[in-house]
Design an enzyme around this catalytic site. Structure first.
Site, PDB file in Angstrom:
ATOM      1  N   HIS A   1       0.861  -1.191   0.000  1.00  0.00           N
ATOM      2  CA  HIS A   1       0.000   0.000   0.000  1.00  0.00           C
ATOM      3  C   HIS A   1       0.890   1.231   0.000  1.00  0.00           C
ATOM      4  O   HIS A   1       1.524   1.532   1.005  1.00  0.00           O
ATOM      5  CB  HIS A   1      -0.899   0.013   1.238  1.00  0.00           C
ATOM      6  CG  HIS A   1      -1.813  -1.179   1.322  1.00  0.00           C
ATOM      7  ND1 HIS A   1      -3.078  -1.181   0.764  1.00  0.00           N
ATOM      8  CD2 HIS A   1      -1.648  -2.408   1.869  1.00  0.00           C
ATOM      9  CE1 HIS A   1      -3.650  -2.360   0.987  1.00  0.00           C
ATOM     10  NE2 HIS A   1      -2.799  -3.130   1.662  1.00  0.00           N
ATOM     11  N   LEU A   2       0.923   1.918  -1.138  1.00  0.00           N
ATOM     12  CA  LEU A   2       1.833   3.066  -1.250  1.00  0.00           C
ATOM     13  C   LEU A   2       1.140   4.408  -0.999  1.00  0.00           C
ATOM     14  O   LEU A   2       1.794   5.449  -1.024  1.00  0.00           O
ATOM     15  CB  LEU A   2       2.529   3.053  -2.611  1.00  0.00           C
ATOM     16  CG  LEU A   2       3.543   1.902  -2.750  1.00  0.00           C
ATOM     17  CD1 LEU A   2       3.948   1.699  -4.197  1.00  0.00           C
ATOM     18  CD2 LEU A   2       4.773   2.134  -1.885  1.00  0.00           C
TER      19      LEU A   2
ATOM     20  N   ASN B   1      -6.639   0.599  -2.664  1.00  0.00           N
ATOM     21  CA  ASN B   1      -7.528   1.181  -1.638  1.00  0.00           C
ATOM     22  C   ASN B   1      -6.969   2.518  -1.155  1.00  0.00           C
ATOM     23  O   ASN B   1      -6.791   2.759   0.020  1.00  0.00           O
ATOM     24  CB  ASN B   1      -7.720   0.208  -0.459  1.00  0.00           C
ATOM     25  CG  ASN B   1      -6.426  -0.101   0.268  1.00  0.00           C
ATOM     26  OD1 ASN B   1      -5.357  -0.107  -0.330  1.00  0.00           O
ATOM     27  ND2 ASN B   1      -6.506  -0.361   1.559  1.00  0.00           N
TER      28      ASN B   1
ATOM     29  N   LYS C   1      -8.081  -6.010  -7.417  1.00  0.00           N
ATOM     30  CA  LYS C   1      -8.202  -6.261  -5.979  1.00  0.00           C
ATOM     31  C   LYS C   1      -9.679  -6.254  -5.611  1.00  0.00           C
ATOM     32  O   LYS C   1     -10.442  -5.404  -6.077  1.00  0.00           O
ATOM     33  CB  LYS C   1      -7.471  -5.152  -5.204  1.00  0.00           C
ATOM     34  CG  LYS C   1      -7.538  -5.271  -3.672  1.00  0.00           C
ATOM     35  CD  LYS C   1      -6.654  -6.397  -3.164  1.00  0.00           C
ATOM     36  CE  LYS C   1      -6.765  -6.572  -1.658  1.00  0.00           C
ATOM     37  NZ  LYS C   1      -5.701  -5.916  -0.916  1.00  0.00           N
TER      38      LYS C   1
ATOM     39  N   HIS D   1      -8.921  -9.874  -0.522  1.00  0.00           N
ATOM     40  CA  HIS D   1      -8.866  -9.779   0.937  1.00  0.00           C
ATOM     41  C   HIS D   1     -10.027 -10.612   1.446  1.00  0.00           C
ATOM     42  O   HIS D   1     -11.189 -10.231   1.314  1.00  0.00           O
ATOM     43  CB  HIS D   1      -8.980  -8.322   1.391  1.00  0.00           C
ATOM     44  CG  HIS D   1      -8.998  -8.153   2.885  1.00  0.00           C
ATOM     45  ND1 HIS D   1      -7.986  -7.506   3.569  1.00  0.00           N
ATOM     46  CD2 HIS D   1      -9.886  -8.550   3.817  1.00  0.00           C
ATOM     47  CE1 HIS D   1      -8.264  -7.517   4.869  1.00  0.00           C
ATOM     48  NE2 HIS D   1      -9.422  -8.135   5.049  1.00  0.00           N
TER      49      HIS D   1
ATOM     50  N   HIS E   1      -2.770 -12.372   2.377  1.00  0.00           N
ATOM     51  CA  HIS E   1      -2.483 -12.520   3.822  1.00  0.00           C
ATOM     52  C   HIS E   1      -3.274 -13.616   4.544  1.00  0.00           C
ATOM     53  O   HIS E   1      -4.057 -13.331   5.440  1.00  0.00           O
ATOM     54  CB  HIS E   1      -2.641 -11.186   4.550  1.00  0.00           C
ATOM     55  CG  HIS E   1      -3.822 -10.334   4.142  1.00  0.00           C
ATOM     56  ND1 HIS E   1      -5.097 -10.817   4.034  1.00  0.00           N
ATOM     57  CD2 HIS E   1      -3.905  -9.020   3.842  1.00  0.00           C
ATOM     58  CE1 HIS E   1      -5.908  -9.833   3.674  1.00  0.00           C
ATOM     59  NE2 HIS E   1      -5.206  -8.732   3.549  1.00  0.00           N
TER      60      HIS E   1
ATOM     61  N   ASP F   1       2.351  -6.922   2.667  1.00  0.00           N
ATOM     62  CA  ASP F   1       1.164  -6.140   3.027  1.00  0.00           C
ATOM     63  C   ASP F   1       1.587  -4.867   3.764  1.00  0.00           C
ATOM     64  O   ASP F   1       0.989  -4.479   4.779  1.00  0.00           O
ATOM     65  CB  ASP F   1       0.157  -6.950   3.869  1.00  0.00           C
ATOM     66  CG  ASP F   1      -1.164  -6.205   4.087  1.00  0.00           C
ATOM     67  OD1 ASP F   1      -1.411  -5.206   3.381  1.00  0.00           O
ATOM     68  OD2 ASP F   1      -1.932  -6.631   4.966  1.00  0.00           O
TER      69      ASP F   1
ATOM     70  N   ALA G   1      -5.717   0.181  11.181  1.00  0.00           N
ATOM     71  CA  ALA G   1      -5.193  -1.184  11.027  1.00  0.00           C
ATOM     72  C   ALA G   1      -4.185  -1.230   9.883  1.00  0.00           C
ATOM     73  O   ALA G   1      -4.438  -0.694   8.809  1.00  0.00           O
ATOM     74  CB  ALA G   1      -6.334  -2.161  10.750  1.00  0.00           C
TER      75      ALA G   1
HETATM   76  C1  NCD Z   1      -4.436  -2.451   4.883  1.00  0.00           C
HETATM   77  C2  NCD Z   1      -4.322  -0.944   4.704  1.00  0.00           C
HETATM   78  O1  NCD Z   1      -4.093  -0.224   5.686  1.00  0.00           O
HETATM   79  O2  NCD Z   1      -4.433  -0.482   3.564  1.00  0.00           O
HETATM   80  N1  NCD Z   1      -4.611  -2.725   6.284  1.00  0.00           N
HETATM   81  C3  NCD Z   1      -4.400  -3.900   6.928  1.00  0.00           C
HETATM   82  O3  NCD Z   1      -4.687  -3.964   8.128  1.00  0.00           O
HETATM   83  N2  NCD Z   1      -3.862  -4.940   6.335  1.00  0.00           N
HETATM   84  C4  NCD Z   1      -5.565  -2.971   4.064  1.00  0.00           C
HETATM   85  C5  NCD Z   1      -5.558  -4.457   3.849  1.00  0.00           C
HETATM   86  O4  NCD Z   1      -4.586  -5.024   3.337  1.00  0.00           O
HETATM   87  O5  NCD Z   1      -6.543  -5.117   4.177  1.00  0.00           O
HETATM   88 ZN    ZN Z   2      -3.134  -4.945   2.274  1.00  0.00          ZN
HETATM   89 ZN    ZN Z   3      -6.164  -6.937   3.125  1.00  0.00          ZN
END
Ligand code: NCD
Ligand code: ZN
Ligand code: ZN
Ligand code: ZN
Length: 407
Positions: free
Chosen positions: A60-61, A92, A140, A169, A209, A277, A291
């Site tokens: 996630h960048l 996302n 995704k 996911h 994951h 992740d 999260a």
């Molecule tokens: C990820 C996020 O922050 O974009 N968060 C996570 O808890 N893993 C989203 C995701 O991979 O579900």
């Molecule tokens: Zn993720």
């Molecule tokens: Zn995820």
């Protein structure tokens, strides 16, 4: 005469040999046991091994309206620092990548800002009509809410309209509402749903994951050739007891029991992909309950530490972080072979270091592994034949390119 020659230890199939790698025009052109001539020579030192650059299929960048969390620049610099030469960008974002317009914006941004090569994604959640307008590298789908809040009302419909691999996911939306702590059943139910849909549709699916014993068991039992999956370092190296002591370790799916973690390790050989992740948030946001955990700069060193403890082989690491991702996602220009991009890392297997997140490139500026002593360190990263990271310093400008997926 090669443009560049690396001298040192590297894998030929499953065996480490001492030899030479020739590089020309950014591609690997020769593997040899005998000396090769090069205009430039990189000689590795004692305890160092040359491995293929890692391909991290789950990153996630952020950027766009969340530059405070991470930017394509800071995140891909962090990736190079951790030995990752290709990242799979997650959609996302804010705004999320759900239209052609936003996808094009993201594409432009990556062209200018990325230090690594990259794959671009599109988020499917009831927007199938947009799908035919974009040419993406992967899709995704969220079966239940995670960061960003978007999820699929109808997973199977959304999965059906994808024309390339879907990363999913797998946490069940209804069960999340019922069990806010997201116990194992939330993941297991979603994995079962995904497997059933996949048996009907028989098209490429990648389950993100995987964290539970039962979930992994179900996937392995089905063993469908068009299904792949990944496990993250945090689900391998942390348990829910760690989370009880440190609420910053909140992540979806959550950290699990020792029993789950042991099961993941027992089946490590059968796991096709390890992915970070990497999900950066600021410390303030974490304290408010966001999260996600940053992971790009600790991923390989954690695995090397496990190797040094005799838990896994070095070959396993190479497979799961580089060779398998290239094969599974059908990346034409990646792989540790003659003719492929010379994405290489030099790793010192014995160097010990302490995780100090203030020295990291990610904007997260904290780490789930802060203070841990790890054994094994990335010393140098080469992207398409050019040194782009050496001794913790990023070298040069962003020159990342989009990867090529086999059609
Ligand atoms: C990820 C996020 O922050 O974009 N968060 C996570 O808890 N893993 C989203 C995701 O991979 O579900
Ligand atoms: Zn993720
Ligand atoms: Zn995820
Ligand atoms: Zn020594």
């Amino acid at each position: 005469m090669h443009e560049l020659v690396l001298k040192g230890k590297f894998f030929v199939e499953k065996h480490v040999i001492n030899g030479y790698i020739g590089v020309d025009n950014g591609k690997i052109t020769k593997f040899s046991k005998k000396p090769l001539n090069g205009e430039e020579i990189i000689e590795t030192k004692a305890h160092e091994v040359i491995m293929p650059g890692m391909i991290d299929v789950h990153v996630h960048l952020r950027d766009f309206n969340q530059k405070h969390k991470e930017t394509i620049k800071s995140g891909t610099m962090a990736a190079l620092h951790g030995g990752i030469t290709t990242v799979f960008d997650m959609p996302n974002t804010d705004p999320p990548v759900v239209t052609k317009e936003i996808f094009e914006k993201r594409t432009e941004l990556f062209k200018r800002k990325s230090y690594t090569d990259y794959a671009l994604s599109f988020l499917i959640a009831g927007n199938c009509s947009e799908v035919k307008n974009v040419k993406v590298d992967f899709y995704k789908i969220f079966m239940g809410v995670s960061t960003g809040g978007i999820y699929s009302e109808n997973f199977e419909e959304d999965y059906k309209c994808a024309d390339r691999k879907v990363s999913v996911h797998a946490e069940d939306h209804e069960l999340i509402q019922k069990f806010l702590e997201r116990p194992n059943i939330v993941e297991v139910k979603a994995i079962e749903k995904a497997l059933n849909a996949s048996k009907r549709l028989r098209k490429p699916l990648h389950i993100c994951h995987v964290s539970t014993k039962e979930g992994l068991k179900r996937i392995l039992e089905e063993s469908l050739p068009w299904i792949s999956f990944e496990v993250t370092p945090h689900h391998l190296f942390l348990t829910k007891r760690d989370f009880k002591k440190n609420p910053l370790l909140k992540v979806y799916p959550p950290l699990r029991s020792k029993e789950d973690v042991i099961y993941l390790w027992q089946n490590f050989e059968k796991i096709p992909i390890v992915a970070s992740d990497h999900a950066p948030h600021t410390l303030d946001e974490k304290e408010e309950g966001a999260a996600g955990l940053p992971g790009l700069e600790t991923e390989l060193a954690l695995l090397l530490t496990a190797y040094n403890k005799g838990m896994i082989s070095l070959w396993n690491i190479v497979e799961k972080t580089s060779l398998d991702p290239a094969k599974i996602f059908g990346i034409k220009n990646k792989g540790f072979e003659v003719g492929k991009d010379a994405d290489l890392i030099v790793v010192n297997l014995k160097e010990e270091w302490k995780v100090e997140p203030e020295e990291f490139y990610t904007k997260a500026k904290w780490s789930p592994f802060e203070g841990w002593k790890l054994k094994g360190k990335v010393k140098m990263t080469l992207l398409r034949g050019k040194v782009v990271m050496e001794d913790d310093e990023i070298v040069g400008k962003p020159r990342g390119e989009r990867i090529v997926i086999e059609s």
